[in-house]
Structure formats: C-alpha cells, structure tokens
Design an enzyme around this catalytic site. Structure first.
Site, PDB file in Angstrom:
ATOM      1  N   HIS A  27      -1.458  -8.148   9.826  1.00 20.39           N
ATOM      2  CA  HIS A  27      -1.696  -7.937   8.384  1.00 20.39           C
ATOM      3  C   HIS A  27      -1.990  -9.260   7.691  1.00 20.39           C
ATOM      4  O   HIS A  27      -2.855  -9.344   6.822  1.00 20.39           O
ATOM      5  CB  HIS A  27      -0.442  -7.337   7.718  1.00 20.39           C
ATOM      6  N   GLN A  34      -0.789  10.906   6.015  1.00 19.29           N
ATOM      7  CA  GLN A  34      -1.421  10.581   7.291  1.00 19.29           C
ATOM      8  C   GLN A  34      -0.478  10.731   8.485  1.00 19.29           C
ATOM      9  O   GLN A  34      -0.824  10.352   9.599  1.00 19.29           O
ATOM     10  CB  GLN A  34      -2.063   9.190   7.237  1.00 19.29           C
TER      11      GLN A  34
HETATM   12  O1  PAF Z   1      -3.960   0.936   8.603  1.00 12.96           O
HETATM   13  C1  PAF Z   1      -3.020   1.277   7.846  1.00 12.96           C
HETATM   14  O2  PAF Z   1      -1.995   0.589   7.725  1.00 12.96           O
HETATM   15  C2  PAF Z   1      -3.141   2.554   7.028  1.00 12.96           C
HETATM   16  O3  PAF Z   1      -3.770   3.562   7.744  1.00 12.96           O
HETATM   17  C3  PAF Z   1      -3.838   2.336   5.672  1.00 12.96           C
HETATM   18  C4  PAF Z   1      -5.285   1.904   5.848  1.00 12.96           C
HETATM   19  C5  PAF Z   1      -3.084   1.290   4.858  1.00 12.96           C
HETATM   20  C6  PAF Z   1      -3.840   3.652   4.870  1.00 12.96           C
HETATM   21  O4  PAF Z   1      -2.543   4.108   4.634  1.00 12.96           O
END
Ligand code: PAF
Length: 283
Positions: A37, A61
């Site tokens: 990140h 998700q």
């Molecule tokens: O890749 C992720 O951490 C997630 O899928 C995202 C893009 C932040 C969407 O919740």
C-alpha cells in the site's frame, strides 16, 4: 493529515483541491496497510500535488462465508504510516456513510467480473467496482493508484473507467514482495509459520513459468502444467486457479508471444492468497 468520515466533507475538501488547480491522487485501501500500500502512496506522492487515501473495509466485496468480520483492522497504525508518507487527506467512512439505508445502485463490469477471482468469488468484483465508483465520485481524483497484485481487479477498474467515461487515470503499481518472494497482502497475517512457508509455492510456480519462458517455451498449456506441478508439490495447498490470460480481457491465451498475465490463487489453510506475473511480449 486531515481525516474525513463524512462523504459530504470529503467531497467538499476534494472539490477545493481541484478548484485550486492542484492535481489530486487517490489511493483506495481497506486498511491493514503494508509496504505494498505504501508503494501506492509513494507513487501518488511523486505524481500529484495532493494525496488522499481511503480506508474502508467494504462489506459488498466479501461473500457470506468470507473473512469480512475478521479482516484485520489497524486504524491507528495505518494513520501513523500514512502521516509518515505525508498523505494529506484520509477518507475513512462508516458503512452507513457509504451505503445509506435504501441504497440500491451497483456498478457491474459484465463479463470481466466473472473471470479469475470472479469465478470463485461471485459478486466480489461487483462489490469492488461499486465502492470504487463511489470513491471516485466522492473524490473525483485526477489519478487513482492500485496494486498489480490484484491484476483482475486492475483490469476491471480500467474497463469500468473506460466504459463510464470517467476522467481518471488508473495507475497500476508493481507487486511488492517479502524478501523470500511472498507477495505482500493484508491477509498474510492469517498464516501460521508453517502456512507461511507453504505459501511460497505460489511465487515458486510463477518463477518456474518465467524460467521456462526465458528458456524458449511459448505454449501456454505446457507453461500452466509446469506451474500446476509446483503447486501440487505443496500437498496442504489447495489450488483455486492458475491461468494464463490476456491481461486486458482476462481470456486464456494459447501462446504467450504477445505477452500474458499468469495469475494464481490458492487456499493455504483457510487463507486465500493470490499472486501473478506479467509476461512481456517475446519473439
Ligand atoms: O484492493 C483493495 O484493497 C480493495 O479491493 C479496494 C480497491 C480498496 C476496494 O475496496
């Protein structure tokens, strides 16, 4: 770093940034931040005048039997890391802010969302595209940064932005790995020491395929089988998929001369891990 929980406040602050003529970079995350990140944040910091990160563990998700409730939440630590990277704004909404009662609109990229992870995680990508479309609408960034580790997600988000004429540049950033090759993931914390060792077979399989390509192999099925053999050696690891596909359409390719994405997903214990490598065009 200014922290926003309210959609309206974040919208206003981002509007001010754009109005002042500055470029805005957005780094959407679900928190539990690791070096992967932070590489996105650094890319945004290098490219844009103002950097906004988001932290939101998006319930949409996750499947009903997936790890939404145990997904690592390390907000204070995340804030410390983002401050150290000189992030200007953090949007960390509640679920009620993102999905107020009665909200019923989703964004779904048909076709692509049913491939790779979409096959084994029905609804997953619809959740991703819905939340990212909302984050884009709230922040209206000039650029948005995503990790190449989620290669299918990246392809789907690019397609979403193209299909919906979103005036946002989607930037994919390289996978960041631990010293022994394991791709960084917020889910790596679930692994026991033994599973952590077993998990290395994903990277080993990809390396095997890369070395065969370097040796002249171009047939996707033979490459795939070689990768499968490496995974099979690690008896406790359960394969979800190993596919060699076009990086944009996510459709299987027969030979890899024009370049290809080799994507793998496995269950190590109960933890699902993914990894991939992009094979460049070759003669
Ligand atoms: O890749 C992720 O951490 C997630 O899928 C995202 C893009 C932040 C969407 O919740």
């Amino acid at each position: 770093m200014e922290i926003f929980e309210q959609v309206a406040a974040m919208q206003l602050a981002c509007r001010e940034v754009r109005r002042s003529g500055k470029t805005l970079g957005l780094v959407p995350t679900m928190g539990a931040l690791h070096a992967g990140h932070l590489s996105l944040v650094r890319a945004a910091r290098a490219d844009c005048d103002v950097v906004a990160a988001t932290i939101f563990v998006n319930p949409l998700q996750f499947g009903p039997k997936e790890d939404f409730s145990k997904y690592p939440r390390t907000f204070e630590d995340d804030c410390r890391k983002l401050r150290a990277e000189k992030v200007d704004m953090l949007f960390a909404p509640t679920t009620e802010q993102m999905y107020p009662r009665g909200a019923s609109t989703v964004v779904h990229v048909e076709g692509l969302s049913e491939k790779l992870d979409g096959k084994s995680r029905p609804g997953h990508f619809r959740g991703v595209t819905t939340v990212v479309a909302k984050l884009f609408e709230i922040a209206r960034p000039h650029r948005a940064y995503f990790g190449q580790k989620d290669a299918a997600q990246l392809a789907i988000l690019r397609k979403m932005a193209r299909d919906l004429n979103m005036d946002i540049e989607i930037i994919g950033c390289p996978i960041v790995r631990e010293a022994d090759g394991l791709a960084m993931s917020s889910r790596n914390v679930y692994l026991s020491p033994e599973e952590r060792r077993q998990a290395l077979c994903l990277h080993r399989a990809l390396c095997k395929i890369e070395s065969l390509v370097a040796g002249g192999e171009r047939d996707a099925e033979r490459l795939r089988e070689a990768g499968l053999l490496v995974i099979a050696e690690e008896k406790a690891v359960r394969l979800d998929y190993l596919e060699i596909v076009d990086a944009e359409t996510l459709d299987p390719v027969r030979d890899i001369k024009a370049g290809a994405l080799v994507a793998v997903a496995c269950f190590v214990g109960s933890t699902r891990l993914i990894d991939n490598v992009v094979l460049p065009p070759c003669a």
